[in-house]
Design an enzyme around this catalytic site. Structure first.
Site, PDB file in Angstrom:
ATOM      1  N   GLU A  39      74.729 -82.211  67.420  1.00 55.95           N
ATOM      2  CA  GLU A  39      73.752 -83.215  66.982  1.00 55.95           C
ATOM      3  C   GLU A  39      73.571 -83.226  65.465  1.00 55.95           C
ATOM      4  O   GLU A  39      72.926 -84.129  64.930  1.00 55.95           O
ATOM      5  CB  GLU A  39      72.408 -83.003  67.693  1.00 55.95           C
ATOM      6  CG  GLU A  39      71.542 -81.856  67.189  1.00 55.95           C
ATOM      7  CD  GLU A  39      71.969 -80.481  67.695  1.00 55.95           C
ATOM      8  OE1 GLU A  39      73.082 -80.354  68.253  1.00 55.95           O
ATOM      9  OE2 GLU A  39      71.189 -79.531  67.523  1.00 55.95           O
ATOM     10  N   ARG A  65      71.397 -63.376  71.440  1.00 60.48           N
ATOM     11  CA  ARG A  65      70.716 -64.166  70.401  1.00 60.48           C
ATOM     12  C   ARG A  65      71.087 -63.688  69.005  1.00 60.48           C
ATOM     13  O   ARG A  65      71.393 -62.511  68.814  1.00 60.48           O
ATOM     14  CB  ARG A  65      69.188 -64.037  70.556  1.00 60.48           C
ATOM     15  CG  ARG A  65      68.606 -64.836  71.698  1.00 60.48           C
ATOM     16  CD  ARG A  65      67.071 -64.766  71.658  1.00 60.48           C
ATOM     17  NE  ARG A  65      66.538 -65.326  70.417  1.00 60.48           N
ATOM     18  CZ  ARG A  65      65.315 -65.114  69.968  1.00 60.48           C
ATOM     19  NH1 ARG A  65      64.471 -64.376  70.635  1.00 60.48           N
ATOM     20  NH2 ARG A  65      64.918 -65.668  68.840  1.00 60.48           N
ATOM     21  N   HIS A  95      75.879 -76.956  67.044  1.00 59.04           N
ATOM     22  CA  HIS A  95      75.008 -78.136  67.027  1.00 59.04           C
ATOM     23  C   HIS A  95      75.777 -79.445  66.848  1.00 59.04           C
ATOM     24  O   HIS A  95      75.829 -79.971  65.731  1.00 59.04           O
ATOM     25  CB  HIS A  95      74.005 -78.019  65.876  1.00 59.04           C
ATOM     26  CG  HIS A  95      73.053 -76.886  66.018  1.00 59.04           C
ATOM     27  ND1 HIS A  95      71.936 -76.949  66.817  1.00 59.04           N
ATOM     28  CD2 HIS A  95      73.060 -75.650  65.479  1.00 59.04           C
ATOM     29  CE1 HIS A  95      71.293 -75.803  66.758  1.00 59.04           C
ATOM     30  NE2 HIS A  95      71.941 -74.987  65.953  1.00 59.04           N
ATOM     31  N   GLY A 123      66.346 -75.026  68.096  1.00 57.78           N
ATOM     32  CA  GLY A 123      64.968 -74.766  67.664  1.00 57.78           C
ATOM     33  C   GLY A 123      64.757 -73.283  67.840  1.00 57.78           C
ATOM     34  O   GLY A 123      65.703 -72.515  67.756  1.00 57.78           O
ATOM     35  N   GLU A 124      63.529 -72.875  68.108  1.00 55.65           N
ATOM     36  CA  GLU A 124      63.281 -71.458  68.375  1.00 55.65           C
ATOM     37  C   GLU A 124      63.043 -71.257  69.864  1.00 55.65           C
ATOM     38  O   GLU A 124      62.095 -71.809  70.432  1.00 55.65           O
ATOM     39  CB  GLU A 124      62.095 -70.948  67.544  1.00 55.65           C
ATOM     40  CG  GLU A 124      62.482 -70.553  66.138  1.00 55.65           C
ATOM     41  CD  GLU A 124      63.667 -69.579  66.086  1.00 55.65           C
ATOM     42  OE1 GLU A 124      63.688 -68.590  66.852  1.00 55.65           O
ATOM     43  OE2 GLU A 124      64.593 -69.822  65.289  1.00 55.65           O
ATOM     44  N   SER A 125      63.883 -70.435  70.496  1.00 59.03           N
ATOM     45  CA  SER A 125      63.787 -70.268  71.951  1.00 59.03           C
ATOM     46  C   SER A 125      62.469 -69.607  72.367  1.00 59.03           C
ATOM     47  O   SER A 125      61.945 -69.883  73.437  1.00 59.03           O
ATOM     48  CB  SER A 125      64.979 -69.482  72.482  1.00 59.03           C
ATOM     49  OG  SER A 125      64.996 -68.186  71.923  1.00 59.03           O
ATOM     50  N   ARG A 166      72.132 -69.388  62.730  1.00 65.00           N
ATOM     51  CA  ARG A 166      71.533 -68.204  63.392  1.00 65.00           C
ATOM     52  C   ARG A 166      71.886 -68.274  64.880  1.00 65.00           C
ATOM     53  O   ARG A 166      71.032 -68.130  65.759  1.00 65.00           O
ATOM     54  CB  ARG A 166      70.012 -68.205  63.200  1.00 65.00           C
ATOM     55  CG  ARG A 166      69.582 -67.836  61.766  1.00 65.00           C
ATOM     56  CD  ARG A 166      68.071 -67.975  61.576  1.00 65.00           C
ATOM     57  NE  ARG A 166      67.320 -67.416  62.662  1.00 65.00           N
ATOM     58  CZ  ARG A 166      66.760 -66.208  62.662  1.00 65.00           C
ATOM     59  NH1 ARG A 166      66.878 -65.419  61.630  1.00 65.00           N
ATOM     60  NH2 ARG A 166      66.084 -65.781  63.707  1.00 65.00           N
ATOM     61  N   CYS A 221      72.429 -74.285  71.254  1.00 59.81           N
ATOM     62  CA  CYS A 221      71.849 -73.155  70.507  1.00 59.81           C
ATOM     63  C   CYS A 221      70.652 -72.564  71.245  1.00 59.81           C
ATOM     64  O   CYS A 221      70.835 -71.896  72.266  1.00 59.81           O
ATOM     65  CB  CYS A 221      71.521 -73.583  69.081  1.00 59.81           C
ATOM     66  SG  CYS A 221      71.177 -72.202  67.979  1.00 59.81           S
TER      67      CYS A 221
END
Lengths: 191, 296
Positions: free
Chosen positions: A173, A104, A171, A46-48, A135, A78
């Site tokens: 998942e 990152r 990932h 997701g977005e950290s 990313r 991630c």
């Protein structure tokens, strides 16, 4: 066995589906009380920065640190890996428990996102693991006691383990290959 | 596969999966992008004017100035999306060359082609497109879109069209789930949707890509409403930077999107936000001025 998946934002459903398909009880975690009685925790992609804001606002950082300190298995994929790292070279809220330096967006922007087969000796049965990097961050350096689990051909570290803590740049998942989840669950069972 | 493969379907769809449960905010400057990131946005949409201003000022709305897009990309670490006109594949080529993370082939801009959309399979960068119903969504997927958003009516601050389009798409998916293959072929014809994608949607019980809501979301309750209806996340356009206190409202909408099922938290984050954008009833807009009808 009860596994929590941090559900503040990102790809948490994907992890939950894989766990439930293996008959593991999996719950979404958005509030501190949902961290109680867990046998393990997964922090998804997701977005950290989004995770950080919401985790601070809703009092999740300290309870998650306590879970890590108590030796409960915690796995970050991630953004989850960024969230576990002690050092990322910029100021943003982190759990900050794993002795790794993470960079990152290390491979570039979305047009540089990629798929590749990795050799990960720790997985059973041993066969190439198809890894999806979006990313993605990389592990620039590891401290003492951190075991490197996977590298790209150029030596870039993309998966590591330190005791109960597990981190992957990619990932698992997003694929149908559950070997990494099995690897994590084996760790949970052995504790 | 021992060599890196870029621009694949899995990485295009995968980025959208990482955005789920989040808020994507329209920004027109680097400062606004920072405010959005600090509020917890999972991505920003770089554009020249927010939809409310496009609607008011009229004229031709085009892709944003590359200088502005680069400033925004340099200001934040979260993904940056940008809009191209419907059918304007050269604007899309420019945006891909700039390195934006997602392209929105958007009805908010003035269409460049009134029959054809962009052949999105030709690009390494992924695309998101708008839809009002399942047929429109699956046509866009057929052209290579890797993420969908229901259109709503941009620049109004009126959530009614967003609700209409989300209910239409999600309702049609519920309807097709128990159908036989021969019935699905008839529905494919009726909706003008590619059969294979329709069949896949029926089997999965959802679209094979992430689906956000857009167009008219102005309050934390609006965002939670769309999430409870079953979308994967929300776009907020004019709703933030046309309100009294953008930073506070942005943060409240982010929290409402995460905690969409928790009325106590929704009540808490909805307090003291100042005035929302003034808004325009979608029903009062003559059809030829509606943005949602653009796209075919």
């Amino acid at each position: 066995m009860k596994i929590g998946v941090l559900a503040l934002q990102g790809a948490f459903i994907e992890h939950i589906k894989i766990l439930r398909a293996r008959d593991v009880e999996a719950i979404e975690v958005r509030k501190p009380e949902q961290l109680r009685d867990l046998d393990g925790l997964i922090i998804p992609g997701g977005e950290s920065t989004t995770f950080g804001k919401l985790a601070v606002e809703y009092g999740l950082i300290e309870p998650m640190r306590a879970l890590c300190a108590a030796g409960k298995p915690v796995w970050g994929t991630c953004a989850g890996m960024i969230f576990l790292a002690k050092e990322i070279g910029r100021a943003q809220p982190l759990i900050g428990v794993m002795d790794v330096t993470v960079k990152r967006n290390a491979f570039g922007r979305q047009v540089d996102s990629f798929e590749i087969d990795l050799d990960i000796p720790a997985l059973e049965p041993r066969a190439p693991f198809h890894a999806i990097f979006i990313r993605a961050p990389l592990i620039a350096s590891v401290g003492k006691g951190v075991e490197v689990l996977a590298k790209l051909d150029d030596g870039t570290i993309v998966a590591a383990r330190q005791g109960n803590l597990l981190a992957t740049s990619f990932h698992p998942e997003l694929t149908n290959d559950a070997r990494f989840h099995k690897f994590f669950l084996k760790n949970v069972k052995s504790r | 596969m021992t060599e890196k493969q870029v621009g694949t379907w899995a990485v295009k769809v995968g980025l959208a999966q990482m955005l789920k449960g989040g808020v994507i905010m329209d920004v027109t400057t680097a400062e606004q992008a920072k405010i959005a990131e600090d509020a917890g946005a999972c991505a920003v949409m770089a554009l020249e004017r927010v939809p409310a201003d496009i609607r008011r000022e009229g004229g031709v709305a085009r892709m944003a100035d590359p200088t502005k897009i680069i400033e925004i990309m340099e200001a934040v670490t979260i993904p940056v999306m940008a809009k191209a006109r419907i059918g304007h594949f050269v604007e899309a080529q420019v945006l891909e060359a700039l390195g934006v993370d997602y392209i929105d082939e958007s009805e908010v801009l003035t269409p460049a082609d009134e029959e054809n959309h962009i052949d999105k399979h030709q690009f390494k960068v992924p695309f998101v497109c708008g839809c009002r119903n399942l047929g429109e969504a699956l046509r866009r997927l057929g052209e290579g879109a890797a993420m969908m958003r229901t259109k709503g009516e941009a620049g109004t601050g009126d959530v009614v069209e967003a609700v209409r389009h989300a209910r239409s798409v999600l309702g049609e998916i519920r309807r097709i789930q128990n159908m036989r293959p021969d019935e699905l072929m008839h529905v494919a014809k009726e909706l003008g949707a590619p059969y294979e994608l329709l069949k896949q949607t029926a089997e999965l019980g959802r679209m094979p890509v992430v689906n956000f809501a857009a167009g008219g979301i102005a309050t934390p309750a609006d965002a939670a409403l769309m999430m409870q209806l079953g979308v994967d996340g929300v776009f907020v356009g004019s709703g933030i930077f046309k309100s009294d206190d953008p930073a506070k409202r942005a943060k409240a909408i982010v929290e409402a999107t995460t905690h969409f099922n928790d009325p106590d938290i929704l009540a808490k984050v909805s307090r003291g936000l100042g005035q929302p954008m003034s808004g325009l009833a979608a029903r009062a807009i003559p059809e030829k001025e509606q943005l949602a009808v653009r796209g075919w």
